[in-house]
Design an enzyme around this catalytic site. Structure first.
Site, short mmCIF file in Angstrom:
data_model
loop_
_atom_site.label_atom_id
_atom_site.label_comp_id
_atom_site.label_asym_id
_atom_site.label_seq_id
_atom_site.Cartn_x
_atom_site.Cartn_y
_atom_site.Cartn_z
N SER A 156 0.83 -1.20 0.00
CA SER A 156 0.00 0.00 0.00
C SER A 156 0.87 1.26 0.00
O SER A 156 1.65 1.47 -0.91
CB SER A 156 -0.96 -0.04 1.19
OG SER A 156 -1.89 1.01 1.12
N ASP A 174 -2.98 6.34 -3.69
CA ASP A 174 -1.78 5.68 -3.18
C ASP A 174 -1.32 4.62 -4.18
O ASP A 174 -2.01 4.35 -5.17
CB ASP A 174 -2.03 5.13 -1.78
CG ASP A 174 -2.98 3.96 -1.74
OD1 ASP A 174 -3.74 3.77 -2.71
OD2 ASP A 174 -3.00 3.22 -0.74
N ASP A 181 -1.20 1.38 -4.56
CA ASP A 181 -2.04 0.26 -5.01
C ASP A 181 -3.48 0.71 -5.28
O ASP A 181 -4.35 -0.12 -5.55
CB ASP A 181 -2.00 -0.90 -4.03
CG ASP A 181 -2.69 -0.61 -2.71
OD1 ASP A 181 -2.63 0.55 -2.25
OD2 ASP A 181 -3.30 -1.54 -2.14
N ASP A 207 -6.06 1.97 -3.60
CA ASP A 207 -7.26 1.74 -2.81
C ASP A 207 -7.59 2.93 -1.91
O ASP A 207 -8.63 2.94 -1.25
CB ASP A 207 -7.18 0.44 -2.01
CG ASP A 207 -6.05 0.42 -0.99
OD1 ASP A 207 -5.27 1.39 -0.92
OD2 ASP A 207 -5.94 -0.58 -0.26
#
Length: 575
Positions: free
Chosen positions: A146, A305, A307, A309
């Protein structure tokens, strides 16, 4: 074994991968580094595992990845042969070793004849959630850390519904992982062989197209209509991550084409070289976007961010200076927009939020006669409830969010989705621009209508074994010696999610908390104020959340400061 025995086991392993062997030699005289790398197995929790890259049982490397993948294989097989045939979908982000780790997962699953569907290039985490559902896979994995620093990576697991595994399901998987005694000897199969046997199958644009088709569902107003402004000027940064293509295409397909992609942060970069942290929660991540926004007079700045999400949003004030909205503020604006612009809001509609998310959302939902459900922190709990109510029909999901910049508009994904959120935020900004207002002005109207809900988050980073011990000491002290007042406000109740008990201090009564157990303490103060302590499940941090409300902004600001000072006075002697 103690850490020294574990180190010797690795150091004497004849076939240790060359780059890991080299790194192990480099720290052979650094006892503190060796202890941190070997004093425990990298914890595999309810969401998977996350840690620093490097050699060791407490690090992310091909061997700890193989251990996790072997446990996942045994879990899938335990469900039955038909489940194993469904296969596992895998995505990865822009971090160091992400693609290599995704192939290691396939090499392990291939030894069990479980097919693995792997994206041919990096993709957002929410698209993996969608892909699991789209393919009918038995499970999913995302290789990501993340928004953690560059030295981290992770292994994030999804169930057959495309959601992160809820506790009961995750505990079964964790047992399979923990039963693997030697991560160094997990069997793998050659990549070429699993490709030839169709046990490694590459995914590509077909899944993208299916996701984008579903993304059209979230649109509430046509940009060509009189109450929308198609000339919304947008700056978007994927922060060196995975969201660029899907966000750009998603905005275009709803008619918003004036999009400036921040070129300095458009390309994947495992070092995240233009930011101190690739986390849109931290305002420094928006520095370059703000420069670009000022240059092109952008109406809204969007940042995801790595990734994809989590979404951050920044908008100009009356002087043209950009303000980064909090996750609570963006969530409140989205919720109000969705409920005010949706036709035929169902009587059994439901908002789902977490226990550390602002009560602002509950008040807005009440305004539209919509119920609110609280879950523990972590979007897996929101996804679990979506599935439960989808099956029972008791409630219809309308929106879900958490204060840490995670939002879900439509349930074709079962995790927070920054692509959906970016498109919705842009549509919402287009709507308010047509009314002659910015999102800040729309937010101020909500405050005037419902009260000034303000929040704050304080994070303390405490790495290594000693840091973990200090975090436990802080939690123990707040449990055994709870504050009776904070900032001049009386503590009405203490919620201890470890024991699932809510204690009313004045009455001396208790009641059960109908949520899964977790290491969380929440203190409910008078006048709709509260604070909460929670060790992070993914980082070496303890987090302190604060929430206040009053009829005047200045009063809320003063309350927030005084409560935070009281909590700081209690924990500072412990660190």
């Amino acid at each position: 074994m103690n850490w020294k025995d574990e180190y010797q086991r690795w150091n004497s392993f004849e076939y240790l991968e060359a780059s890991l062997k080299e790194k192990l030699v480099a720290i052979q005289d650094d006892e503190q580094s060796l202890e941190d790398a070997f004093y425990k197995n990298l914890e595999f929790g309810t969401g998977g595992m996350r840690g620093k890259l490097g050699p060791g049982t407490n690090r992310m490397n091909i061997y700890t990845i193989r251990r996790a993948a072997e446990g996942l294989a045994k879990y899938v097989i335990s469900l039955g042969s038909d489940w194993a045939e469904k296969g596992v979908a895998v995505a990865y982000d822009s971090r160091y070793m992400s693609q290599e780790f995704s192939i290691e997962v396939a090499r392990v699953l291939g030894t069990h004849n479980i097919p693995t569907y792997v994206f041919s290039s990096l993709r957002p985490t929410p698209e993996l959630s969608f892909a699991v559902r789209h393919l009918g896979a038995a499970a999913g994995v995302v290789i990501t850390a993340s928004h953690n620093p560059p030295e981290y990576n992770g292994f994030k697991v999804y169930n057959e519904d495309g959601g992160q595994m809820p506790p009961a399901q995750a505990e079964t998987l964790i047992r399979f992982v923990n039963d693997i005694e030697n991560e160094l000897t997990v069997s793998v199969i050659d990549q070429k062989e699993i490709e030839e046997k169709r046990l490694l199958r590459w995914m590509d644009e077909d899944v993208d197209a299916a996701y984008l088709q579903e993304l059209k569902q979230i649109q509430l107003n046509e940009v060509t209509s009189s109450n929308m402004d198609a000339n919304l000027n947008i700056v978007f940064t994927p922060l060196h991550g995975t969201a660029k293509d899907l966000v750009e295409k998603g905005l275009k397909q709803i008619g918003l084409e004036q999009v400036h992609i921040l070129k300095e942060q458009a390309q994947p970069d495992p070092e995240f070289s233009t930011v101190a942290s690739p986390n849109p929660e931290e305002h420094q991540a928006f520095e370059l976007a703000i420069q670009k926004g000022t240059e092109v007079h952008a109406d809204i700045l969007l940042g995801t961010d790595p990734d994809a999400d989590r979404l951050g949003v920044a908008v100009p004030d009356e002087n043209g200076n950009y303000t980064v909205l909090t996750g609570n503020q963006t969530g409140a604006l989205m919720l109000d927009y969705i409920l005010s612009q949706s036709n035929n809001v169902p009587d059994n509609g439901l908002l789902i939020k977490t226990i550390v998310t602002s009560e602002f959302g509950r008040v807005i939902a009440n305004h539209y006669n919509i119920d609110t459900l609280d879950t523990l922190t972590g979007f897996k709990f929101i996804g679990e409830k979506i599935r439960e109510y989808e099956q029972s029909g008791e409630f219809q999901f309308l929106f879900g969010y958490e204060e840490s910049y995670g939002y879900l508009v439509k349930e074709f994904v079962r995790d927070k989705d920054a692509v959906q959120a970016a498109v919705m935020a842009a549509e919402m900004a287009s709507y308010w621009k047509a009314q002659g207002k910015t999102l800040l002005q729309a937010l101020d109207e909500l405050y005037k209508r419902h009260g000034y809900f303000l929040e704050d988050l304080q994070s303390l980073t405490m790495e290594g074994k000693s840091g973990s011990e200090k975090i436990n000491q802080i939690m123990d002290d707040f449990r055994s010696n709870p504050l009776s007042e904070a900032g001049g406000l009386q503590v009405k109740a203490v919620e201890d999610y470890t024991s699932s008990v809510r204690t009313y201090l004045q009455e001396g009564t208790t009641e059960a908390i109908e949520l899964p157990k977790a290491n969380v303490l929440k203190f409910i103060l008078e006048d709709d104020c509260w604070f909460c302590l929670r060790p992070s499940g993914t980082e070496p941090k303890i987090k302190f959340y604060y929430g206040v409300k009053s009829d005047q902004k200045a009063d809320s600001e003063a309350r927030l400061q005084s409560i935070r000072e009281a909590v700081n006075d209690k924990f500072n002697p412990l660190i």
